[in-house]
Design an enzyme around this catalytic site. Structure first.
Site, PDB file in Angstrom:
ATOM      1  N   GLY A  20       0.303  -1.069  -0.016  1.00  0.00           N
ATOM      2  CA  GLY A  20      -0.092   0.160  -0.034  1.00  0.00           C
ATOM      3  C   GLY A  20       1.014   1.390   0.103  1.00  0.00           C
ATOM      4  O   GLY A  20       1.684   1.134   0.579  1.00  0.00           O
ATOM      5  N   ASP A  21       0.315   2.314  -0.293  1.00  0.00           N
ATOM      6  CA  ASP A  21       1.177   3.376  -0.036  1.00  0.00           C
ATOM      7  C   ASP A  21       1.445   4.199   1.226  1.00  0.00           C
ATOM      8  O   ASP A  21       2.488   4.461   1.144  1.00  0.00           O
ATOM      9  CB  ASP A  21       0.507   5.242  -0.407  1.00  0.00           C
ATOM     10  N   ARG A  51      -2.889  -8.748  -0.738  1.00  0.00           N
ATOM     11  CA  ARG A  51      -3.250  -9.425  -1.600  1.00  0.00           C
ATOM     12  C   ARG A  51      -2.804 -10.465  -2.815  1.00  0.00           C
ATOM     13  O   ARG A  51      -2.913 -11.428  -3.922  1.00  0.00           O
ATOM     14  CB  ARG A  51      -4.535  -9.075  -2.130  1.00  0.00           C
ATOM     15  N   HIS A 240      -5.019  14.132  15.493  1.00  0.00           N
ATOM     16  CA  HIS A 240      -3.492  15.431  15.938  1.00  0.00           C
ATOM     17  C   HIS A 240      -4.132  16.647  16.665  1.00  0.00           C
ATOM     18  O   HIS A 240      -3.598  16.789  17.953  1.00  0.00           O
ATOM     19  CB  HIS A 240      -3.134  15.576  14.851  1.00  0.00           C
ATOM     20  N   LYS A 328      -7.211  22.833   4.836  1.00  0.00           N
ATOM     21  CA  LYS A 328      -6.303  22.753   3.758  1.00  0.00           C
ATOM     22  C   LYS A 328      -6.187  24.263   2.974  1.00  0.00           C
ATOM     23  O   LYS A 328      -7.213  24.457   2.273  1.00  0.00           O
ATOM     24  CB  LYS A 328      -6.915  21.559   2.940  1.00  0.00           C
TER      25      LYS A 328
END
Length: 480
Positions: A20-21, A51, A240, A328
């Protein structure tokens, strides 16, 4: 000054979601850096599990490419990389089926530390935990690491805790929040509890207010599908920023020990007053980059920005507000905790000299460090004029570190898992208490059908967030 590296015991670390990333960008580069610094013993092993059906050699090549992509070339010495890659193995495994589990059991050793990193969707946590036990793989002293999101509300967090508790004790569960692994976050405790200078002043008598900011320049990007179901409150504040608030506001633990620290953090969360709707500002970015262009719902009311004013209802902080903001597509990237001390109770200087207040800024990113602004006389003739000047300590400058080699959060936290140190990891009751405080706030703005206000991409956030401070005679610290 050279940091002292303490090797850990030999271990088998299984990374579920090994293709995964997160594994590619963070976990594997962090492990390589710990190996290159001599902290990982020669007989440590890292086993990728996913997988994807492929050979160990194919996964090792993939890991090598990840290291080249996310680490500076000068760190990747040929001999060093070769030695690290020799410690890797891989298994194709079915998280919800039976394929691969007997093979994983055969690979695990009995005489080393066992750790299992659940770098997968939370929906798979229960299946992985169940199969680790039903196949007799996880020992009684094994550790599991789980990533956020740890639930999306109190009910789902309680269900997730209950699922994991069926197979693992609380002492085996490491709920990771990478913000707690940052050097400056840990230094916050050192500043408070290791210096007689600050702790006597760390209370409502001397502190005017506290600001906690986590600002990002980027938008939601490719995470739109996830983010639109979460928003800034669930994605950032509940975990966070809550953790930063706890470390700033908590009472001194009786010792620097996992449960002692986490007990005090839990008390802070339970002491938080409910937040009035007038003390919350929610926003969405618009302009050259628009939040609604990044998500599927053209009428989404999910916030990409949130600012709020909080109070901790205890003796230490009675009357001292905590202002939190995160968003953001803002003007600049930066995370910091800023403690604004009160002005002197009486100025002995002329009115035009100015009356200044001390400000302690703890920078988490970028350029981790600490800045204490103190008042001095402005140099030169012409009378007494007061100015603020910084006593600035950048870790890279003050301690002789190359900033690129300061261990990042994942490096530190993964090694803490191997050591069995839970100090910087969230406990189950802590997570549930955070959701118990968060849920009514979210339900409140849903019931009112509140719509986020617009703010321009590249700005400091909504005007309404500025007014949140201005009405109290205060102002946000400028984003760099």
């Amino acid at each position: 000054m050279v940091s002292r590296v303490i090797p850990v015991d030999p271990f088998d670390l299984v990374i579920f979601g090994g293709t995964g990333d997160l594994a590619r960008r963070k976990i594997l580069p962090a492990l390589f850096r710990r190996f290159s610094d001599g902290q990982m013993p020669e007989d440590a092993r890292i086993i990728g599990a996913a997988r994807t059906k492929q050979t160990a050699a194919a996964w090792t090549k993939w890991v090598h490419e990840a290291l080249k992509e996310f680490l500076p070339k000068e760190e990747l010495g040929k001999t060093l990389v070769k030695a690290f890659l020799e410690r890797l193995d891989y298994l194709a495994i079915d998280a919800v089926g039976e394929a691969g589990w007997p093979e994983l059991k055969a690979k695990m050793r009995d005489d080393v530390t066992q750790a299992f990193y659940f770098s997968v969707a939370p929906s798979l946590f229960g299946a992985l935990a169940e199969r680790l036990h039903s196949n007799g793989i996880a020992r009684a002293d094994a550790r599991i690491v789980v990533e956020k999101p740890f639930g999306r509300d109190l009910a789902s967090a309680q269900a997730l805790n209950a699922t994991l508790a069926e197979h693992f004790a609380e002492t085996q569960i490491y709920r990771i929040d990478h913000y707690l692994g940052k050097e400056t976050v840990q230094n916050l405790m050192a500043i408070r509890f290791g210096n007689v200078l600050f702790e006597p002043l760390w209370n409502a008598q001397y502190v005017d207010h506290v600001q906690i900011t986590v600002a990002e320049e980027v938008g939601v990007g490719g995470r739109g599908a996830y983010y639109d179901k979460s928003g800034a409150m669930r994605d950032m504040v509940q975990n966070h920023l809550m953790q930063l608030l706890c470390l700033t506001a908590m009472e001194p633990p009786n010792r620097f020990e996992p449960n002692a620290v986490r007990d005090e953090k839990l008390k802070v969360i339970r002491a938080l007053d409910p937040v009035a709707s007038t003390d919350i500002v929610r926003g969405q970015y618009v302009g050259k980059s628009s939040y609604l262009d990044d998500v599927e719902d053209p009428a989404s009311r999910t916030e990409s920005y949130i600012a709020m004013k909080l109070h901790v209802a205890n003796w230490r902080w009675n009357g001292t507000p905590f202002y939190l903001r995160t968003g953001k597509c803002l003007k600049a990237r930066g995370s910091e905790i800023v403690v604004h001390f009160k002005e002197t109770p009486h100025s002995i200087f002329e009115e035009d000299a100015g009356n200044k207040a001390n400000v302690l800024s703890i920078r988490l990113q970028p350029n981790e460090g600490i800045d204490l602004r103190v008042t001095i006389k402005e140099p030169g003739p012409g009378g007494m004029r007061l100015v603020d000047v910084p006593l600035d300590m950048s870790f890279a400058d003050a301690l002789g570190h190359d900033a690129s080699h300061v261990p990042d959060a994942y490096e530190r936290l993964i090694m803490d898992v191997i050591r069995g140190d839970q100090t910087l990891f969230m406990r189950g009751d802590e997570v549930e208490a955070a959701w118990a405080w968060t849920d009514p706030i979210i339900e409140g703005w849903k019931a009112r059908n509140d719509k986020p206000v617009d703010y321009e991409t590249g700005s400091t956030g909504p005007e309404e967030a500025l007014m949140l401070m201005h009405r109290d005679g205060r102002r946000w610290r400028d984003l760099a």
